[in-house]
Design an enzyme around this catalytic site. Structure first.
Site, PDB file in Angstrom:
ATOM      1  N   CYS A   2       0.821  -1.214   0.000  1.00 31.04           N
ATOM      2  CA  CYS A   2       0.000   0.000   0.000  1.00 31.04           C
ATOM      3  C   CYS A   2       0.855   1.265   0.000  1.00 31.04           C
ATOM      4  O   CYS A   2       1.930   1.305   0.586  1.00 31.04           O
ATOM      5  CB  CYS A   2      -0.864   0.040   1.246  1.00 31.04           C
ATOM      6  SG  CYS A   2      -1.794  -1.439   1.540  1.00 31.04           S
ATOM      7  N   ARG A  27       5.182  -0.413  -6.232  1.00 30.27           N
ATOM      8  CA  ARG A  27       5.175  -1.165  -4.981  1.00 30.27           C
ATOM      9  C   ARG A  27       4.136  -2.282  -4.983  1.00 30.27           C
ATOM     10  O   ARG A  27       4.179  -3.154  -4.117  1.00 30.27           O
ATOM     11  CB  ARG A  27       4.893  -0.227  -3.812  1.00 30.27           C
ATOM     12  CG  ARG A  27       5.975   0.821  -3.637  1.00 30.27           C
ATOM     13  CD  ARG A  27       5.545   1.872  -2.663  1.00 30.27           C
ATOM     14  NE  ARG A  27       5.400   1.304  -1.330  1.00 30.27           N
ATOM     15  CZ  ARG A  27       6.329   1.357  -0.394  1.00 30.27           C
ATOM     16  NH1 ARG A  27       7.468   1.942  -0.642  1.00 30.27           N
ATOM     17  NH2 ARG A  27       6.123   0.833   0.780  1.00 30.27           N
ATOM     18  N   TRP A  82      -3.156  -2.675  -1.264  1.00 27.80           N
ATOM     19  CA  TRP A  82      -2.845  -4.080  -1.548  1.00 27.80           C
ATOM     20  C   TRP A  82      -3.645  -4.876  -0.533  1.00 27.80           C
ATOM     21  O   TRP A  82      -3.379  -4.818   0.662  1.00 27.80           O
ATOM     22  CB  TRP A  82      -1.351  -4.302  -1.370  1.00 27.80           C
ATOM     23  CG  TRP A  82      -0.849  -5.627  -1.839  1.00 27.80           C
ATOM     24  CD1 TRP A  82      -0.498  -5.975  -3.108  1.00 27.80           C
ATOM     25  CD2 TRP A  82      -0.601  -6.794  -1.036  1.00 27.80           C
ATOM     26  NE1 TRP A  82      -0.051  -7.280  -3.144  1.00 27.80           N
ATOM     27  CE2 TRP A  82      -0.102  -7.808  -1.894  1.00 27.80           C
ATOM     28  CE3 TRP A  82      -0.756  -7.092   0.310  1.00 27.80           C
ATOM     29  CZ2 TRP A  82       0.241  -9.072  -1.445  1.00 27.80           C
ATOM     30  CZ3 TRP A  82      -0.418  -8.365   0.764  1.00 27.80           C
ATOM     31  CH2 TRP A  82       0.075  -9.342  -0.119  1.00 27.80           C
ATOM     32  N   ASN A 108      -1.976   2.184   5.840  1.00 23.46           N
ATOM     33  CA  ASN A 108      -1.100   1.055   5.481  1.00 23.46           C
ATOM     34  C   ASN A 108      -0.844   0.267   6.760  1.00 23.46           C
ATOM     35  O   ASN A 108      -0.662   0.877   7.818  1.00 23.46           O
ATOM     36  CB  ASN A 108       0.260   1.540   4.970  1.00 23.46           C
ATOM     37  CG  ASN A 108       0.169   2.234   3.639  1.00 23.46           C
ATOM     38  OD1 ASN A 108      -0.885   2.249   3.015  1.00 23.46           O
ATOM     39  ND2 ASN A 108       1.277   2.806   3.203  1.00 23.46           N
ATOM     40  N   GLY A 109      -0.754  -1.042   6.655  1.00 28.87           N
ATOM     41  CA  GLY A 109      -0.469  -1.851   7.841  1.00 28.87           C
ATOM     42  C   GLY A 109      -1.669  -2.715   8.202  1.00 28.87           C
ATOM     43  O   GLY A 109      -2.586  -2.893   7.393  1.00 28.87           O
ATOM     44  N   GLU A 494      16.994 -18.780  -6.480  1.00 25.65           N
ATOM     45  CA  GLU A 494      16.688 -17.460  -7.002  1.00 25.65           C
ATOM     46  C   GLU A 494      16.095 -17.555  -8.422  1.00 25.65           C
ATOM     47  O   GLU A 494      15.125 -16.873  -8.750  1.00 25.65           O
ATOM     48  CB  GLU A 494      17.964 -16.606  -6.983  1.00 25.65           C
ATOM     49  CG  GLU A 494      17.843 -15.227  -7.575  1.00 25.65           C
ATOM     50  CD  GLU A 494      16.786 -14.341  -6.915  1.00 25.65           C
ATOM     51  OE1 GLU A 494      16.230 -14.714  -5.875  1.00 25.65           O
ATOM     52  OE2 GLU A 494      16.494 -13.280  -7.496  1.00 25.65           O
ATOM     53  N   LYS A 498      12.348 -16.302  -9.508  1.00 32.14           N
ATOM     54  CA  LYS A 498      12.115 -15.325 -10.580  1.00 32.14           C
ATOM     55  C   LYS A 498      11.099 -15.857 -11.590  1.00 32.14           C
ATOM     56  O   LYS A 498      10.199 -15.153 -12.007  1.00 32.14           O
ATOM     57  CB  LYS A 498      13.413 -14.997 -11.338  1.00 32.14           C
ATOM     58  CG  LYS A 498      14.434 -14.148 -10.666  1.00 32.14           C
ATOM     59  CD  LYS A 498      14.080 -12.699 -10.503  1.00 32.14           C
ATOM     60  CE  LYS A 498      13.457 -12.471  -9.158  1.00 32.14           C
ATOM     61  NZ  LYS A 498      14.335 -12.120  -8.077  1.00 32.14           N
ATOM     62  N   GLU A 501       7.548 -15.899 -10.108  1.00 35.47           N
ATOM     63  CA  GLU A 501       6.861 -14.625  -9.851  1.00 35.47           C
ATOM     64  C   GLU A 501       6.615 -13.818 -11.121  1.00 35.47           C
ATOM     65  O   GLU A 501       5.626 -13.102 -11.201  1.00 35.47           O
ATOM     66  CB  GLU A 501       7.595 -13.790  -8.802  1.00 35.47           C
ATOM     67  CG  GLU A 501       8.946 -13.291  -9.209  1.00 35.47           C
ATOM     68  CD  GLU A 501       9.621 -12.440  -8.139  1.00 35.47           C
ATOM     69  OE1 GLU A 501       8.944 -11.814  -7.332  1.00 35.47           O
ATOM     70  OE2 GLU A 501      10.869 -12.410  -8.149  1.00 35.47           O
ATOM     71  N   HIS A 517      16.334 -38.195  -3.540  1.00 33.10           N
ATOM     72  CA  HIS A 517      15.631 -38.539  -2.296  1.00 33.10           C
ATOM     73  C   HIS A 517      14.132 -38.286  -2.411  1.00 33.10           C
ATOM     74  O   HIS A 517      13.447 -38.189  -1.400  1.00 33.10           O
ATOM     75  CB  HIS A 517      16.240 -37.762  -1.131  1.00 33.10           C
ATOM     76  CG  HIS A 517      17.683 -38.100  -0.912  1.00 33.10           C
ATOM     77  ND1 HIS A 517      18.102 -39.305  -0.403  1.00 33.10           N
ATOM     78  CD2 HIS A 517      18.807 -37.412  -1.202  1.00 33.10           C
ATOM     79  CE1 HIS A 517      19.419 -39.343  -0.364  1.00 33.10           C
ATOM     80  NE2 HIS A 517      19.876 -38.202  -0.852  1.00 33.10           N
ATOM     81  N   LYS A 616       6.175  -4.667  -4.090  1.00 32.20           N
ATOM     82  CA  LYS A 616       7.616  -4.444  -4.063  1.00 32.20           C
ATOM     83  C   LYS A 616       8.142  -4.388  -2.640  1.00 32.20           C
ATOM     84  O   LYS A 616       9.233  -4.836  -2.343  1.00 32.20           O
ATOM     85  CB  LYS A 616       7.925  -3.128  -4.794  1.00 32.20           C
ATOM     86  CG  LYS A 616       9.413  -2.807  -4.888  1.00 32.20           C
ATOM     87  CD  LYS A 616      10.124  -3.787  -5.789  1.00 32.20           C
ATOM     88  CE  LYS A 616      11.615  -3.593  -5.831  1.00 32.20           C
ATOM     89  NZ  LYS A 616      12.295  -4.808  -6.346  1.00 32.20           N
TER      90      LYS A 616
HETATM   91  C1  F6R Z   1      11.644 -11.312  -5.428  1.00 31.83           C
HETATM   92  C2  F6R Z   1      11.537 -10.221  -4.485  1.00 31.83           C
HETATM   93  C3  F6R Z   1      11.144 -10.519  -3.089  1.00 31.83           C
HETATM   94  C4  F6R Z   1      11.962  -9.668  -2.110  1.00 31.83           C
HETATM   95  C5  F6R Z   1      11.457  -9.868  -0.681  1.00 31.83           C
HETATM   96  C6  F6R Z   1      12.297  -9.097   0.312  1.00 31.83           C
HETATM   97  O1  F6R Z   1      12.016 -10.863  -6.684  1.00 31.83           O
HETATM   98  O2  F6R Z   1      11.748  -9.090  -4.830  1.00 31.83           O
HETATM   99  O3  F6R Z   1      11.274 -11.873  -2.801  1.00 31.83           O
HETATM  100  O4  F6R Z   1      13.300 -10.024  -2.228  1.00 31.83           O
HETATM  101  O5  F6R Z   1      10.133  -9.440  -0.588  1.00 31.83           O
HETATM  102  O6  F6R Z   1      12.280  -7.742   0.046  1.00 31.83           O
HETATM  103  P1  F6R Z   1      13.382  -6.773   0.588  1.00 31.83           P
HETATM  104  O7  F6R Z   1      14.669  -7.138  -0.034  1.00 31.83           O
HETATM  105  O8  F6R Z   1      12.922  -5.403   0.183  1.00 31.83           O
HETATM  106  O9  F6R Z   1      13.431  -6.946   2.074  1.00 31.83           O
END
Ligand code: F6R
Length: 621
Positions: A2, A27, A82, A108-109, A494, A498, A501, A517, A616
């Site tokens: 948010c 975000r 959000w 927010n929150g 990782e 990617k 998502e 396993h 984000k």
């Molecule tokens: C994946 C991604 C998320 C963030 C996670 C932590 O591409 O961006 O998995 O890495 O939400 O966010 P930060 O680094 O901002 O604490």
């Protein structure tokens, strides 16, 4: 997650609020709205003021269409939501208003005790319109309002538990916003005869550079002239005005079609920025001034824990392995949301790194607080300057990726890994690492941006070649396996994250030997397996695992070291990456995986920069 913007001044507020909301779009959100304090009569304020509240499901563009171009009012607040409590509907979108529609709140929150507050208010006859936790705030503030907006908000927050960044406008006070923060960031910015409010300084970058970050449990009265900040318990406080860093202004896409692609291509520069002046070839060591640790203090550390979420956690996994290898310091990486609630054993000679791109991730903040409560020392490894984690950890380093706008993290990952490698080199030289080994490692690291640049020039935009071939296989798959060992197991995680998502393709990642396993039962003749096999000490072992999946029909996409033709021969698609020492390979082997996600997402018509359901900055736990 948010977003909040607010404006009090002499200009028409609506266009400024909409512009601020656009800047917060990255975000992640699912609805947007604003509340304006507007004169009740078109002839002017003689008959007093009312509130105009406009909300829409979907992107800010929908809200822009709904807001009349000539909407009057020089005070207002805007929000991107959000969804947490209640579905994505217009009624659940913010702002929320009190029963007589004279007070509007954005939040927010999460209000944790909202159910009991709501039940109580309902008993008193209040009718709720939405399913949200946030609406209770509007009714509570109304309940406590006796003419003084700040006191009404203060009293309402006194009965609330949970996290909030809130902004409130009152029709009775047409030139004022009251805002408060507890666990959800807020920043106020000073202009000439106008004052701005936002949950993220990005929203303010084109209007002001003079800002103040609110601290938890502070409340602020915002007027045209400026602001008055106090604690929720009534004590007055004042904060020095800070200058907003210039880099915050440069969050534009330029010639790239998506932020994600731009950010992938920015990595040679962002990595150079992260390394600049930190590796010291003369001594074979490294210096991270922000840690401010003497060699004696480094020797006294008994254990390192690296705490983070998602991509940041994956960078932490690489960092923990590097710390053990280079500094022989026992180290682990842990998902922050698990760490914070497992009542961890912590001693005073433990050191923790809190790793976060945004610096606002609620679970990582919670983990920092838990480690600090138990007497552990916590240092931040953070991208966003001035963010909550950066300020909560007394010491720390910035990774200097610059603004990362795409929800999927790319350049922050490589800078985080690099910062942790530099830290490992610095700690290593004070512990086990000799000058010659340290120098060799440092020089190898300093050479990575150039090798990245060369690789991206060859593969980054190519319309044919192995990346395209791999993406062809991936987009047809029901699911995809990612395999690796050691640091490459973290890279596999990782890569899988990617692809999930951005392209919404189901993926699994495993340390390669773990396949037999159980998970190997899933392999059939359609299954792509992405194996990350740099030419390191684990190469032969991982290639044996690749043989195992090949024998069961898997379609192998292999990331290997340039010139390793023997490894390449095992693959249906082989992608070379430049040679580097083992711990450094993640900086290079992750590049093709980032491109897989981008290109597969593109081919499947996904919303690359704003994947569904994601945010984000994850400011709720
Ligand atoms: C994946 C991604 C998320 C963030 C996670 C932590 O591409 O961006 O998995 O890495 O939400 O966010 P930060 O680094 O901002 O604490």
């Amino acid at each position: 997650m948010c977003g909040i913007v607010g404006y009090v001044g002499e200009r028409r507020a609506a266009p400024l609020l909409l512009d601020g909301l656009r800047r917060l779009e990255y975000r992640g959100y699912d609805s947007a709205g604003l509340a304006m304090v507007t004169p009740l009569s078109p002839d002017g304020p003689g008959k007093g003021y009312g509130l105009d509240v406009i909300r829409r499901v979907g992107f800010v563009a929908e809200l822009v269409k709904a807001v009349p171009e000539d909407l009057p009012g020089c005070t207002g607040v805007g929000h991107t939501r959000w969804a947490t409590h209640g579905g994505v509907t217009e009624i659940n979108a913010h702002p929320h208003v009190d029963a007589v529609e004279r007070i509007a709140v954005i939040h927010n929150g999460i209000i944790e005790n909202f159910a009991s507050l709501r039940a109580h208010l309902e008993e008193e006859g209040v009718e709720f319109r939405s399913e949200t936790d946030s609406e209770v705030l509007a009714h509570l503030i109304r309940k406590f309002y006796a003419g003084d907006p700040v006191e009404a908000v203060r009293s309402a927050l006194a009965v609330v538990t949970g996290t909030w960044g809130i902004a409130v406008v009152f029709a009775d006070h047409p030139e004022m916003i009251v805002a408060s923060r507890n666990g959800s960031p807020l920043v106020v910015g000073k202009g000439d005869g106008e004052t701005f409010l936002a949950s993220d300084p990005h929203a303010l970058a084109s209007y002001t550079r003079s800002i103040v970050y609110l601290e938890d449990r502070e409340i602020v009265k915002i007027t045209r002239e400026g602001w008055e900040i106090s604690r929720l318990d009534g004590r007055k406080v004042s904060h020095a005005i800070e200058e907003l860093g210039l880099e915050l202004g440069s969050s534009e896409k330029g010639t790239f079609p998506h932020f994600m692609l731009k950010e992938i291509h920015e990595q040679p520069e962002s990595l150079s920025r992260c390394l600049l002046g930190r590796v010291v070839p003369e001594t074979g060591g490294a210096k991270l001034g922000g840690f401010d640790l003497s060699p004696r203090e480094i020797v006294g550390i008994r254990r390192l824990g690296i705490l983070g979420c998602g991509t940041s956690f994956h960078a932490g996994l690489v960092g923990a392995l590097a710390m053990e290898q280079l500094a022989r310091l026992p180290a682990f990486a842990e998902i922050a949301s698990e760490f914070r609630y497992r009542n961890p054993v912590i001693s005073s000679d433990d050191l923790f790194f809190a790793i976060s791109q945004s610096g606002e991730t609620a679970d990582t903040i919670g983990a920092v607080q838990e480690a600090q409560t138990k007497g552990g020392r916590v240092m931040g490894v953070v991208n966003v300057v001035g963010s909550t984690i950066a300020r909560t950890c007394a010491r720390g380093v910035y990774v200097h990726s610059g603004p990362e706008i795409a929800v999927a993290s790319t350049k922050a990952f490589t800078s985080q890994v690099a910062a942790l490698l530099v830290a490992s080199l610095m700690f290593g030289r004070s512990r086990m690492l000799g000058p010659a080994e340290g120098r060799a490692f440092g020089e190898d690291l300093l050479g990575v941006p150039e090798r990245m640049r060369g690789w991206l020039e060859t593969y980054g935009m190519a319309h044919t070649g192995p990346i395209v071939d791999a993406v062809e296989l991936l987009i047809k798959a029901r699911f995809v396996f990612f395999l690796g060992r050691g640091v490459s197991a973290a890279v596999a995680m990782e890569g899988a994250l990617k692809l999930k998502e951005v392209a919404y393709i189901p993926c699994m990642s495993y340390p390669a030997a773990e396949m037999k396993h159980g998970p190997i039962a899933l392999i059939d003749k359609q299954t792509p397996v992405v194996a990350i096999v740099p030419d390191d000490v684990m190469r032969d072992k991982t290639l044996s695992n690749v043989q195992e999946v090949r024998a069961r029909g898997a379609r192998v996409i292999l990331i290997h070291t340039e010139g390793d033709h023997e490894a390449a021969r095992l693959a249906e698609v082989a992608i070379p990456v430049p040679r580097a020492s083992a711990l450094i390979t993640p900086l290079l082997s992750v590049l093709p995986l980032q491109l897989f996600a981008y290109r597969a997402g593109l081919a499947l018509g996904r919303d690359i920069d704003r994947p569904r359901n994601l945010a984000k900055s994850v400011t709720v736990e």
